[in-house]
Design a protein around this motif. Structure first.
Motif, short mmCIF file in Angstrom:
data_model
loop_
_atom_site.label_atom_id
_atom_site.label_comp_id
_atom_site.label_asym_id
_atom_site.label_seq_id
_atom_site.Cartn_x
_atom_site.Cartn_y
_atom_site.Cartn_z
N ASN A 428 0.79 -1.22 0.00
CA ASN A 428 0.00 0.00 0.00
C ASN A 428 0.83 1.28 0.00
N ASP A 429 2.02 1.25 0.61
CA ASP A 429 2.83 2.48 0.69
C ASP A 429 3.81 2.62 -0.46
N ALA A 430 3.65 1.82 -1.51
CA ALA A 430 4.49 1.91 -2.70
C ALA A 430 3.66 2.43 -3.87
N MET A 431 4.27 3.24 -4.72
CA MET A 431 3.57 3.73 -5.91
C MET A 431 3.12 2.55 -6.78
N LEU A 432 2.01 2.72 -7.46
CA LEU A 432 1.45 1.65 -8.29
C LEU A 432 1.22 2.16 -9.71
N ASP A 433 1.79 1.47 -10.68
CA ASP A 433 1.51 1.76 -12.09
C ASP A 433 0.39 0.84 -12.56
N PHE A 434 -0.68 1.41 -13.09
CA PHE A 434 -1.83 0.66 -13.58
C PHE A 434 -1.91 0.87 -15.08
N ASP A 435 -1.47 -0.12 -15.83
CA ASP A 435 -1.43 -0.04 -17.29
C ASP A 435 -2.63 -0.81 -17.85
N PHE A 436 -3.57 -0.10 -18.46
CA PHE A 436 -4.80 -0.73 -18.94
C PHE A 436 -4.53 -1.83 -19.96
N ASP A 437 -3.47 -1.69 -20.73
CA ASP A 437 -3.16 -2.71 -21.73
C ASP A 437 -2.58 -3.96 -21.07
N LYS A 438 -1.64 -3.76 -20.17
CA LYS A 438 -0.96 -4.90 -19.55
C LYS A 438 -1.87 -5.72 -18.65
N VAL A 439 -2.80 -5.05 -17.97
CA VAL A 439 -3.66 -5.80 -17.04
C VAL A 439 -4.69 -6.65 -17.79
N MET A 440 -4.80 -6.47 -19.10
CA MET A 440 -5.70 -7.30 -19.88
C MET A 440 -4.95 -8.34 -20.71
N GLU A 441 -3.62 -8.34 -20.63
CA GLU A 441 -2.82 -9.33 -21.36
C GLU A 441 -3.05 -10.73 -20.81
N GLN A 442 -2.98 -11.71 -21.66
CA GLN A 442 -3.06 -13.10 -21.22
C GLN A 442 -1.64 -13.68 -21.22
N SER A 443 -0.92 -13.31 -20.16
CA SER A 443 0.47 -13.75 -20.04
C SER A 443 0.84 -13.85 -18.58
N ARG A 444 1.99 -14.47 -18.33
CA ARG A 444 2.48 -14.61 -16.97
C ARG A 444 2.79 -13.26 -16.35
N GLU A 445 3.08 -12.27 -17.19
CA GLU A 445 3.41 -10.94 -16.69
C GLU A 445 2.19 -10.24 -16.10
N ASN A 446 1.02 -10.76 -16.39
CA ASN A 446 -0.22 -10.20 -15.84
C ASN A 446 -0.67 -11.09 -14.69
N PRO A 447 -0.46 -10.68 -13.44
CA PRO A 447 -0.77 -11.55 -12.30
C PRO A 447 -2.24 -11.92 -12.20
N VAL A 448 -3.14 -11.03 -12.63
CA VAL A 448 -4.57 -11.35 -12.56
C VAL A 448 -4.87 -12.54 -13.45
N PHE A 449 -4.44 -12.46 -14.69
CA PHE A 449 -4.66 -13.56 -15.63
C PHE A 449 -3.99 -14.84 -15.13
N TYR A 450 -2.78 -14.73 -14.66
CA TYR A 450 -1.98 -15.89 -14.26
C TYR A 450 -2.67 -16.69 -13.15
N VAL A 451 -3.21 -15.99 -12.17
CA VAL A 451 -3.90 -16.65 -11.07
C VAL A 451 -5.25 -17.20 -11.52
N GLN A 452 -6.00 -16.39 -12.26
CA GLN A 452 -7.30 -16.85 -12.74
C GLN A 452 -7.16 -18.05 -13.68
N TYR A 453 -6.09 -18.05 -14.47
CA TYR A 453 -5.86 -19.15 -15.41
C TYR A 453 -5.61 -20.45 -14.66
N ALA A 454 -4.92 -20.37 -13.55
CA ALA A 454 -4.67 -21.57 -12.75
C ALA A 454 -5.99 -22.15 -12.25
N HIS A 455 -6.87 -21.29 -11.75
CA HIS A 455 -8.17 -21.78 -11.27
C HIS A 455 -8.98 -22.35 -12.42
N ALA A 456 -8.94 -21.68 -13.58
CA ALA A 456 -9.69 -22.16 -14.74
C ALA A 456 -9.14 -23.49 -15.25
N ARG A 457 -7.83 -23.68 -15.17
CA ARG A 457 -7.24 -24.95 -15.59
C ARG A 457 -7.71 -26.10 -14.72
#
Length: 580
Positions: A428-457
């Motif tokens: 919470n006390d660190a700056m956060l970069d929110f990139d609209f393109d990256k957060v929708m990528e389907q890759s390991r670099e996108n933690p949201v996708f990476y975790v959701q993909y594990a559950h979906a698998r």
């Protein structure tokens, strides 16, 4: 069910045996003895610092203590090896049956696995968002809302009774500015041309409020002085903004238990009651503050004020609560609000503030310490700024808001699940970069996708097994022969699952929900690694020809999805059943 706690209990039992056997002196404290994952997984499954922390109080060499402890630990069936490393750390490896049994335990406990008793039912109050009711929530509020909500869920998961609260800052001059801004939109709704002076709110979001005011009062306020309409418009506008804010929070999946009005503190004796409590404790006096450190402002002059002796409770300087003209400072109602929290009987308080409130931390902690006689701890979490990017460029301001990017702008772009997860990918006390393109990528670099993909698998593997005629209900999986899970990659995934209860306690103890997001990313990585190994080693695939083998492997996958779903639940994110 906490394997790390179980093995720590074994370590303490062995240490007590060493005391009884004369290898260690009596009267030692074992409170700093830990059992945790080693920094390098190659060193073992768990590590204990017991010998290191006991060396000084016993006057013995760490390695000597570690060797004696290792000998005792090896006698337990759960320990396959206990090796001394470095100056005296002790690395442990556990028997496969321990990890296999853990899988069965997770399936039996289901969503309860990892729940802690750390809170022991204590009442904890979490205040977050608390934005001025002058417009829609912006992206900074979004981070605070997500952080506060996830923290509250984490604390509930750890056994606390949590109250979520929004403090409505409706007692200050900014609400009068809102009322004047709405009045201008009201005149506009009557066909008049208006100009917004500096300091007013020109955002388009007030157009509908002005029209609603017209529908309610007609032309009765047109060309009237403030003495006629200000109070009514202020109340109308505040209610309209709070309706907007509630809708924004709902879109993000945030629901408050309490909305507390600052205005309710004025004219009710509540501020006076709080200040009198401090006065009775000898902490209120009349005095003159020293000039600000550094360059003295030209308009500064010594003035006698009513001061709170906050330095007696850890603050740098005493703080004014009443101005020389007799009016309350901004700090006074904040003291009264926290006095109310203390009076409501909470065992601990947490405030989630924006980064610009850093100067408020010490004075607020001092106030709560004084009001509660040191009995109620206050933890203040500051959320740093969020930088938005789209197409490689900073994301532009919202036309609707006029001056900032709104919560709705973000949620409409990527959805609430992505918004919430990404907001927790940094402390919470660190700056956060929110990139609209990256957060929708389907890759390991996108933690949201990476975790959701594990559950979906996992869901995909279970569907495939069911289509092959193999039952995958929890009762069948709980009865599976888990001894068939003997590959190091499978046992490694089980070992990662074992960290979940320990992680919950550590994250709740430090009030750091981002640790849950970090853990889920690591767990997803361990699961994906096992899945990918199945491409090269067919025997590691989750669906096999042998129903018994499939049941065991699906049990492991199902246990993984149980933990992922629990973690996402704390973060307020819906687990994905499939990815498209």
């Amino acid at each position: 069910m906490n394997l790390f706690a179980d093995i720590r209990a074994l370590v303490l039992e062995c240490l007590q045996g060493m005391v009884a056997g004369g290898q260690l002196p009596e009267g030692l404290s074992f409170s700093n003895v830990t059992v945790e994952p080693p920094r390098d997984a190659a060193h073992g499954d768990m590590a204990t610092n017991a010998a290191m922390v006991l060396a000084k109080p016993t006057g013995q060499k760490p390695r000597d203590i570690a060797e004696a402890l290792a000998e005792r630990l090896r006698a337990d069936d759960r320990i396959t090896s206990a090796e001394v490393a470095g100056p005296g750390f002790l690395n442990l490896r556990l028997a496969p049956g321990v990890w296999q049994g853990l899988i069965g335990g997770i399936l039996t406990m289901g969503a309860e696995f990892g729940r802690a008793t750390l809170g022991q039912g204590k009442r904890i109050h979490v205040e977050y968002v608390s934005a001025n009711p002058t417009g829609p929530l912006h992206v900074g509020h979004t981070r605070g809302a997500v952080f506060g909500d996830a923290l509250a869920s984490l604390l509930e998961f750890a056994g606390y009774e949590v109250t979520r609260e929004y403090y409505i800052n409706d007692g200050g001059a900014q609400v009068d500015v809102l009322a004047r801004s709405v009045y201008l939109r009201y005149l506009e709704a009557h066909g008049q041309e208006v100009a917004f002076p500096d300091g007013t709110y020109p955002g388009d979001y007030l157009i509908a409020v002005g029209e609603a005011l017209k529908a309610k009062v007609g032309d009765s306020f047109v060309d009237q002085g403030e003495q006629v309409w200000l109070a009514d418009v202020r109340e109308f506008a505040t209610d309209a903004m709070m309706d907007l804010i509630r809708a924004d929070l709902k879109a993000l999946g945030v629901e408050m238990d309490v909305f507390y009005s600052e205005k309710s503190l004025y004219g009710t004796g509540r501020i006076e009651e709080a200040i009198d409590d401090l006065r009775d404790k000898g902490l209120i006096y009349e005095g003159v503050l020293e000039p600000p450190k550094g360059k003295k402002p030209e308009d500064w002059e010594p003035r006698e004020q009513t001061l709170f002796k906050s330095t007696e409770h850890g603050d740098d300087v005493d703080r004014p609560v009443k101005k020389s003209d007799g009016s309350w400072t901004y700090f006074a109602p904040d003291i009264a609000y926290h006095y109310d929290k203390v009076q409501r009987g909470f065992d601990a308080l947490i405030d989630v503030f924006g980064a610009d409130h850093g100067g408020y931390v010490k004075r607020m902690k001092a106030a709560v310490s004084a009001l509660s006689d040191g009995a109620v701890p206050l933890d203040i979490k500051l959320c740093q700024l969020v930088k938005l990017f789209k197409n490689g460029e900073p994301f532009k301001m919202s036309k609707r808001a006029g001056t900032f990017v709104t919560l709705r702008d973000v949620v409409d772009q990527v959805g609430p699940d992505v918004t919430r997860f990404v907001m927790l990918t940094r402390k919470n006390d660190a700056m956060l970069d929110f990139d609209f393109d990256k957060v929708m990528e389907q890759s390991r670099e996108n933690p949201v996708f990476y975790v959701q993909y594990a559950h979906a698998r996992v869901a995909s593997a279970m569907r495939k097994a069911a289509e092959a005629g193999m039952p995958v209900d929890d009762a069948t999986l709980q009865a599976a022969d888990l001894s068939l899970l003997d590959h190091e990659a499978e046992l490694g995934l089980a070992a990662k699952l074992a960290e979940w209860p320990r992680l919950v306690e550590a994250a709740a103890h430090s009030n750091e929900p981002h640790r849950v997001a970090f853990y889920l990313y690591e767990l997803a990585g361990t699961f994906h690694a096992l899945w990918n190994k199945g491409n090269d080693v067919p025997s590691l695939r989750f669906v096999q020809d042998d129903p018994k083998v499939t049941a065991a492997k699906i049990a492991l996958a199902r246990a993984t999805s149980v933990v992922i779903a629990a973690g996402l639940g704390i973060l307020g994110v819906t687990p994905a059943q499939e990815m498209r």
